[in-house]
Every structure is written in structure tokens, then in C-alpha cells.
Write an enzyme that holds these catalytic residues in place. Structure first.
Site, PDB file in Angstrom:
ATOM      1  CG  ASP A   1      -1.786   1.221   1.315  1.00 11.51           C
ATOM      2  OD1 ASP A   1      -2.194   1.731   0.254  1.00 11.51           O
ATOM      3  OD2 ASP A   1      -2.062   1.669   2.441  1.00 11.51           O
TER       4      ASP A   1
ATOM      5  CD  GLU B   1      -4.881   0.770  -2.303  1.00 13.25           C
ATOM      6  OE1 GLU B   1      -5.566  -0.108  -1.744  1.00 13.25           O
ATOM      7  OE2 GLU B   1      -4.642   1.885  -1.809  1.00 13.25           O
TER       8      GLU B   1
ATOM      9  CG  ASP C   1      -1.053   3.255   6.080  1.00 12.95           C
ATOM     10  OD1 ASP C   1      -1.720   3.593   5.089  1.00 12.95           O
ATOM     11  OD2 ASP C   1      -0.840   4.010   7.047  1.00 12.95           O
TER      12      ASP C   1
END
Length: 191
Positions: free
Chosen positions: A4, A65, A141
Site C-alpha cells: 500500500d 495498490e 496501512d
């Protein structure tokens, strides 16, 4: 490996898949808040830490992502650079990558593309039987990165053709491109 991306905190997760069994090897964050405002220093930290993780866990693939579109162009550029550095670290070790939209990740884990970070973390704790986290906000996260890795597992490689990037795979899939590049007539210099 799931990532991420972020410029202050970047989440990462390593999972091992054996058949249908998913084992979480590690999920954590790279915290860059103490590095100040020098973006280059943060990018180097991301690259160095990614290389350390690659050397420790030897992942087969990176699922990352994709940046979401926001109104602050400077933030998007910085986020894109952070994502690019993580991808470059993997490509430097011949590890292909796949990007997933944030809504795709959330939908694959929770069933809703508009789920909150807390909902994603809660579903992961249930699905993967993770222990409750005392410092949940710190690890949102990390759980997002774990969701990216799990999303990729759920896709079972269906997204590789569209998003998998590596020079080795490209050359294997396009041998004529290599042949034409090496046999092409060299341009003459203009006088």
C-alpha cells in the site's frame, strides 16, 4: 508481497500461499515521518527497505495498490513516485508486479468497494484469524497492504496478463520484438 504505497507511511505484507491455505508471514509499515520533507530521502528509504524484504522473503510477485485520483496534483505525483520506487525494487530482482485499484482491493476482501480501512482490517482479522491489534491505527496501512496481497491471491493470477510487468516476460511473450530491434537498420548521422 502486497504494498500500500505512501510517502509518509507505506504498508507492506508478505503472504505464503499453499493450495488454498494463506499464511501471513509479516505485515508492517515503513514509517518515513521522521525523515522530514526531503522526498528523495524517503524514496531511497522505500527502495532500500523493499530490497531488504525481497532478499529476506524472496517473493514471487508484487501486488500493489494503484494510486487513487485526488485533487492535489503534488500529492499524487509524490505517491506515484513512491509506488514507482517500490515497483522498481521488485523489477530489479525480476519480480513481476500487478496493480489493483483501491475499490477492487476493498471489494475482494469485504464485498464492498467503498469499505473503510477499519472495515478492511476487521475482515482480514476474521478471514486470516489474525490477533487483535492494540495499535490498530498504526497498522491500517499494513492491513491495507495485506488486503492487496489477499486480493491478488483471490484473483489467482487473472490480472497478470493485464498488469504483470517484467522485461523477461515481455521478451518471452514477444521474441519477434527482440529480433527486430537487434536487426533493425541503424540510422545514419545527419551532416
Amino acid at each position: 508481497m502486497g504494498v500500500d504505497p505512501g510517502t509518509q507511511i507505506m504498508g507492506y505484507a508478505i503472504i505464503e500461499v499453499t493450495g488454498s491455505k494463506v499464511e501471513v508471514l509479516r505485515y508492517d509499515v515503513i514509517n518515513m515521518k521522521a525523515l522530514g520533507t526531503n522526498h528523495a530521502v524517503k524514496l531511497k528509504k522505500i527502495f532500500d527497505r523493499m530490497i531488504e524484504l525481497i532478499e529476506e522473503f524472496l517473493p514471487d510477485e508484487l501486488a500493489i495498490e494503484a494510486p487513487f485520483y485526488g485533487t492535489n496534483v503534488q500529492s499524487m505525483l509524490k505517491l506515484g513516485r513512491a509506488q514507482g520506487v517500490a515497483i522498481a525494487a521488485c523489477l530489479s530482482r525480476q519480480i513481476p508486479y500487478v496493480e489493483y485499484a483501491p475499490t477492487k482491493v476493498k471489494q475482494s476482501v469485504t464485498g464492498s468497494g467503498s469499505a473503510s480501512k477499519e472495515q478492511v482490517a476487521h475482515m482480514l482479522r476474521q478471514t486470516l484469524k489474525l490477533p487483535p491489534l492494540e495499535e490498530a491505527p498504526k497498522f491500517l496501512d499494513a492491513t491495507d497492504a495485506l488486503a492487496v496481497a489477499l486480493c491478488h491471491h483471490y484473483q489467482k493470477g487473472n490480472n497478470l496478463k493485464a498488469g504483470g510487468k517484467s522485461w523477461g516476460k515481455f521478451l518471452a511473450d514477444n521474441p519477434e520484438r527482440l529480433a527486430s530491434a537487434t536487426t533493425a537498420k541503424k540510422p545514419t548521422k545527419a551532416k
